[in-house]
Motif scaffolding. Structure first.
Motif: not given
Ligand SMILES: [Fe+2]
Length: 167
Positions: A45-48, A51-63, A107-116
């Motif tokens: 979760v810390r890794g996400v 490393n989160v990027v994209g349009p949902n950055f702020y909500s995913l970073h906070k969540m 491994e560093l994944l794409k944001t949506d892959e990390m979320v999944r």
């Protein structure tokens, strides 16, 4: 003497609260798997969060920040529960990885892959916790069962919130 106490190593202690030793031992092994899995998930979760990027950055970073803070506190409580039922808590990152149902990710994944992946991990946690509750109930340890029951809902909610960020 104080000094000799400082040199002591944690070990199993006798507990006479009505749950038999063999049952407490089995329960401590289940709690170890839960603590280990939760610890590995904490790291992911810390890794996400970082490393989160994209349009949902702020909500995913906070969540993810809320999620790892919750995991930190809950994990401490569950590890201390192992001590309270007489056994020793797991130590060391490799011990956590070895006993975890959540797979470590380097491994560093794409944001949506990390979320999944996090969604699946939260679901694995809920499943493991459900087994833990059944086990605690079967040996009449309502305190452990309560603690784990509460955690099921937290992981289900976390999975829902993460899923809702994916369109
Ligand atoms: Fe942060």
């Amino acid at each position: 003497m104080a000094q000799s106490n400082m040199q002591s190593v944690a070990k199993e202690v006798p507990v006479e609260t009505g749950v038999e030793r063999k049952d407490r031992r089995k329960l401590s092994e289940m709690l170890t798997r839960i603590v280990a899995s939760s610890h590995v998930l904490y790291g992911k979760v810390r890794g996400v969060h970082w490393n989160v990027v994209g349009p949902n950055f702020y909500s995913l970073h906070k969540m993810t920040e809320e999620q790892y803070e919750d995991l930190h506190t809950a994990n401490d409580d569950m590890a201390e529960r192992i001590r309270a039922i007489g056994f020793t808590a797991p130590t060391g990152l490799s011990t956590m990885i070895k006993n975890s149902v959540v797979t470590d990710e380097t491994e560093l994944l794409k944001t949506d892959e990390m979320v999944r992946e996090l969604i699946e991990d939260h679901e694995k946690m809920a499943k493991l916790l459900r087994e833990g509750v059944t086990e605690a109930d079967s040996v009449d340890d309502p305190k452990t069962a309560d603690m784990l029951t509460e955690r099921i809902g937290v992981h289900e909610e976390a999975a829902w919130m993460l899923r809702a960020t994916l369109s």
